[in-house]
Design an enzyme around this catalytic site. Sequence first.
Site, mmCIF file in Angstrom:
data_model
loop_
_atom_site.group_PDB
_atom_site.id
_atom_site.type_symbol
_atom_site.label_atom_id
_atom_site.label_comp_id
_atom_site.label_asym_id
_atom_site.label_seq_id
_atom_site.Cartn_x
_atom_site.Cartn_y
_atom_site.Cartn_z
ATOM 1 N N ASN A 1 107.267 1.788 -35.404
ATOM 2 C CA ASN A 1 107.998 1.536 -36.655
ATOM 3 C C ASN A 1 109.289 0.740 -36.419
ATOM 4 O OD1 ASN A 1 110.004 3.334 -35.910
ATOM 5 N ND2 ASN A 1 109.283 5.001 -37.207
ATOM 6 N N MET B 1 112.306 1.712 -36.922
ATOM 7 C CA MET B 1 113.376 2.572 -36.383
ATOM 8 C C MET B 1 114.539 2.867 -37.327
ATOM 9 S SD MET B 1 113.391 1.105 -32.508
ATOM 10 C CE MET B 1 112.769 -0.476 -33.019
ATOM 11 N N HIS C 1 105.023 3.329 -45.903
ATOM 12 C CA HIS C 1 105.424 4.719 -46.129
ATOM 13 C C HIS C 1 104.405 5.516 -46.959
ATOM 14 C CE1 HIS C 1 109.850 3.170 -45.711
ATOM 15 N NE2 HIS C 1 109.255 3.272 -44.550
ATOM 16 N N VAL D 1 89.627 13.237 -32.731
ATOM 17 C CA VAL D 1 89.046 14.433 -33.354
ATOM 18 C C VAL D 1 88.150 13.998 -34.519
ATOM 19 C CG1 VAL D 1 89.593 16.571 -34.600
ATOM 20 C CG2 VAL D 1 91.003 15.847 -32.661
HETATM 21 C C1 FAD Z 1 104.936 -0.643 -39.001
HETATM 22 C C2 FAD Z 1 105.688 0.562 -39.501
HETATM 23 C C3 FAD Z 1 107.065 0.461 -39.695
HETATM 24 C C4 FAD Z 1 107.767 1.589 -40.173
HETATM 25 N N1 FAD Z 1 109.132 1.533 -40.205
HETATM 26 C C5 FAD Z 1 109.826 2.681 -40.451
HETATM 27 C C6 FAD Z 1 111.237 2.741 -40.269
HETATM 28 O O1 FAD Z 1 111.878 1.780 -39.876
HETATM 29 N N2 FAD Z 1 111.862 3.917 -40.530
HETATM 30 C C7 FAD Z 1 111.193 5.005 -40.977
HETATM 31 O O2 FAD Z 1 111.822 6.021 -41.260
HETATM 32 N N3 FAD Z 1 109.854 4.979 -41.157
HETATM 33 C C8 FAD Z 1 109.152 3.865 -40.855
HETATM 34 N N4 FAD Z 1 107.792 3.862 -40.931
HETATM 35 C C9 FAD Z 1 107.124 5.074 -41.439
HETATM 36 C C10 FAD Z 1 107.106 6.231 -40.446
HETATM 37 O O3 FAD Z 1 106.968 5.759 -39.138
HETATM 38 C C11 FAD Z 1 105.966 7.174 -40.838
HETATM 39 O O4 FAD Z 1 106.211 7.691 -42.126
HETATM 40 C C12 FAD Z 1 105.813 8.348 -39.885
HETATM 41 O O5 FAD Z 1 105.718 7.903 -38.561
HETATM 42 C C13 FAD Z 1 104.556 9.159 -40.251
HETATM 43 O O6 FAD Z 1 104.402 10.207 -39.334
HETATM 44 P P1 FAD Z 1 103.085 11.088 -39.265
HETATM 45 O O7 FAD Z 1 103.322 12.110 -38.238
HETATM 46 O O8 FAD Z 1 102.710 11.502 -40.620
HETATM 47 O O9 FAD Z 1 101.939 10.068 -38.802
HETATM 48 P P2 FAD Z 1 101.852 9.191 -37.496
HETATM 49 O O10 FAD Z 1 103.171 9.062 -36.849
HETATM 50 O O11 FAD Z 1 101.151 7.953 -37.878
HETATM 51 O O12 FAD Z 1 100.975 10.061 -36.510
HETATM 52 C C14 FAD Z 1 99.618 10.339 -36.650
HETATM 53 C C15 FAD Z 1 99.047 10.426 -35.246
HETATM 54 O O13 FAD Z 1 97.768 11.023 -35.303
HETATM 55 C C16 FAD Z 1 96.877 10.291 -34.491
HETATM 56 N N5 FAD Z 1 95.543 10.516 -35.032
HETATM 57 C C17 FAD Z 1 95.078 10.131 -36.223
HETATM 58 N N6 FAD Z 1 93.806 10.548 -36.412
HETATM 59 C C18 FAD Z 1 93.477 11.236 -35.297
HETATM 60 C C19 FAD Z 1 92.304 11.909 -34.903
HETATM 61 N N7 FAD Z 1 91.231 11.966 -35.698
HETATM 62 N N8 FAD Z 1 92.284 12.500 -33.690
HETATM 63 C C20 FAD Z 1 93.383 12.461 -32.885
HETATM 64 N N9 FAD Z 1 94.517 11.831 -33.223
HETATM 65 C C21 FAD Z 1 94.571 11.227 -34.420
HETATM 66 C C22 FAD Z 1 97.363 8.874 -34.626
HETATM 67 O O14 FAD Z 1 96.864 8.044 -33.610
HETATM 68 C C23 FAD Z 1 98.855 9.058 -34.611
HETATM 69 O O15 FAD Z 1 99.371 9.068 -33.312
HETATM 70 C C24 FAD Z 1 107.064 2.780 -40.483
HETATM 71 C C25 FAD Z 1 105.685 2.860 -40.279
HETATM 72 C C26 FAD Z 1 105.000 1.773 -39.777
HETATM 73 C C27 FAD Z 1 103.507 1.893 -39.541
#
Ligand code: FAD
Length: 612
Positions: free
Chosen positions: A137, A139, A545, A275
């Site tokens: 992301n 950051m 997001h 998974v």
């Molecule tokens: C390009 C980008 C830029 C962003 N910029 C910002 C920013 O500057 N600031 C900010 O606050 N937010 C930002 N965000 C948003 C923020 O990063 C997300 O809201 C947050 O990381 C979501 O967290 P999460 O734990 O829900 O999912 P994720 O962090 O996406 O984690 C899910 C994890 O589960 C794993 N996974 C999925 N399915 C399976 C499966 N079936 N088996 C095993 N593992 C699996 C994935 O590989 C991943 O590692 C950004 C997002 C992106 C993509």
Amino acid sequence: MLSDNACTTTTGAAPHLFATAIQFLAATQCYTPDKICPDDAAPDLETFDFIVVGAGSAGSVVANRLSEISHWNVLLLEAGPEPPIESDIPSLDVEMYQSKYDWQYVTKSDGVRHQGLQNGTVRWPRGKMLGGSSSINAMFYVRGNDHDFQSWFDEGNPSWSPETVNTYFKKAENLQDMRLNEDLEIYEAYGHDGPLIINTFNTSYAELTEKILDSWDNIGVKKIPDINAVKFQGYGLSAISRATAANGERQSTYRAYLKTANSRLNLKVITNAFVTKILLDDNAQAYGVEVDVNGKQKRFFADLEVILSAGSINTPHLLMLSGIGPAEHLFSKNISCKVDLPYVGQNLQDHPYVPIPIYGDEPGPENIAEKMIDVLKYLHNKTGYLAHENIINLSAFFSRYKHLDYPEFQSHLLIFRPNSSDARTYLSTYNDDVVDSFTKYISDKALYIFALHILHPFSRGMIYLNTSNPYDYPIIDANYLGDNRDIQSSVDSIKIVTSLINTPFFKSINAFIPKIDLPHCFEYEFLSDLYWKCYSIHMTQTVYHPISTARMGPDPRNSVVNNFLKVHGVKNLRVIDASIMPFETSGNTNAPTIMIGEMGSDMIKADYLTKK
Ligand SMILES: Cc1cc2nc3c(=O)[nH]c(=O)nc-3n(C[C@H](O)[C@H](O)[C@H](O)COP(=O)(O)OP(=O)(O)OC[C@H]3O[C@@H](n4cnc5c(N)ncnc54)[C@H](O)[C@@H]3O)c2cc1C
């Protein structure tokens, strides 16, 4: 020394020496990641107390906090590998897009909207590696606003009051900006003992950033030192942003929470472990998972709980594949429904993002020699332009109405200097005519792109199954601007942002707005409300997001998990990730997701440790 016109005569010795020095410095960066756990470390059919699916922003927190309890055995399964070095280097994040570290999702095209984008679809990068999307992301570290968490609370989620969530933000945080810490109010607003280092990038654009903050101030969006430490007021607030970065390197949750728990014997982390199913018995009790570990099918069992932290796309996907979701939809895909939960995958929200271009005479062209020296500086001591994000580190939060206690819009800013080829790369999700018109004046002007987000959209999309095959991606119907109120918001916010060209700084650089080549909008007068409406419909994309596809709430008819993040109607299964948020927060979603990870972990501890 180096200059723009760097040609000079040589015997060959000097270039050889310089090249050797660079090779040496580059080699010292050589990245040999410590494999947290070999892929085959866990034998098939092994049993754990907890299984966490997904090592992203939330999952890494959960795995760390649960494994603090030494008598609990925790398994963390992550579909991706360890992050590459590009994840550490702040300005190289986009190099991971469209690579094996990105799930590379795209939204479904409706053939009507998004016609400025290639194929009428929006690309949705998501991190597929340890740290998940926190490893890819941009950051920005933004907590959100009390109003946001009050609205979660008011939906029937009594644990999520603004006061309580603030204690969990603080638990995660370690603010290391020493200058800000001198301000008692800011110091007290942040946590200082948590694993997640928060700091401020040393930008290469410090002077320009101040001028732009002044411009926001000129139109009533007040310049302040820090957005997380104040209550929202007036028409808006703008500030230099905090970042999840330390000493020129990204602070993903992998780095903050997993690396630090690496030596715990009661935590197993398996990478490349996808998974495919949550195992449920006849009483709808989760007892384990089916996993593809590097091509080998395995099953692992959980004595206490399975925790889904797979993110807003994969969490509802996995629930549905496992028979938890809207019964009719599951039936249509030949999946036997174990628990009829109509809201799985529904209620998808995202912050829609529309790019607003403004050209100006400053800053001047890039100095390539300086840029190369910056690269060396990064190799040497992690400074220079590589040590900060490509986006200028400021955010403006603003509203149409002065009386609101929360912002309706947020704007980031990107700046491309004259002749920069990066602008075309950045705009590569748009079709060629759009990119050409966006970059029409870049040969001798600087391009400012105001990245404008609607923070509280009314539109709702959904995620649903394409097939019952876990390897087939689900369908993402984002439905951006599907609600007319969002279109109006977009137009209104664009008019606020474009009014910046009348401020002293933008006047001084002869700022102007270029017309973008969108055939669908030709009939509308340039810069009229109708033009901006059409522009919004065809240029809107994501600011990454997505949330609420496993919405938290008390009623199984319109939510998926309860206040304690337990899946309605299923025993021993929780969701802890961004998908549980009932509504979008007033800012970027990483910080709130980490907070959810912290709070969810404590809920689990409260359940099991107090019972003992
Ligand atoms: C390009 C980008 C830029 C962003 N910029 C910002 C920013 O500057 N600031 C900010 O606050 N937010 C930002 N965000 C948003 C923020 O990063 C997300 O809201 C947050 O990381 C979501 O967290 P999460 O734990 O829900 O999912 P994720 O962090 O996406 O984690 C899910 C994890 O589960 C794993 N996974 C999925 N399915 C399976 C499966 N079936 N088996 C095993 N593992 C699996 C994935 O590989 C991943 O590692 C950004 C997002 C992106 C993509």
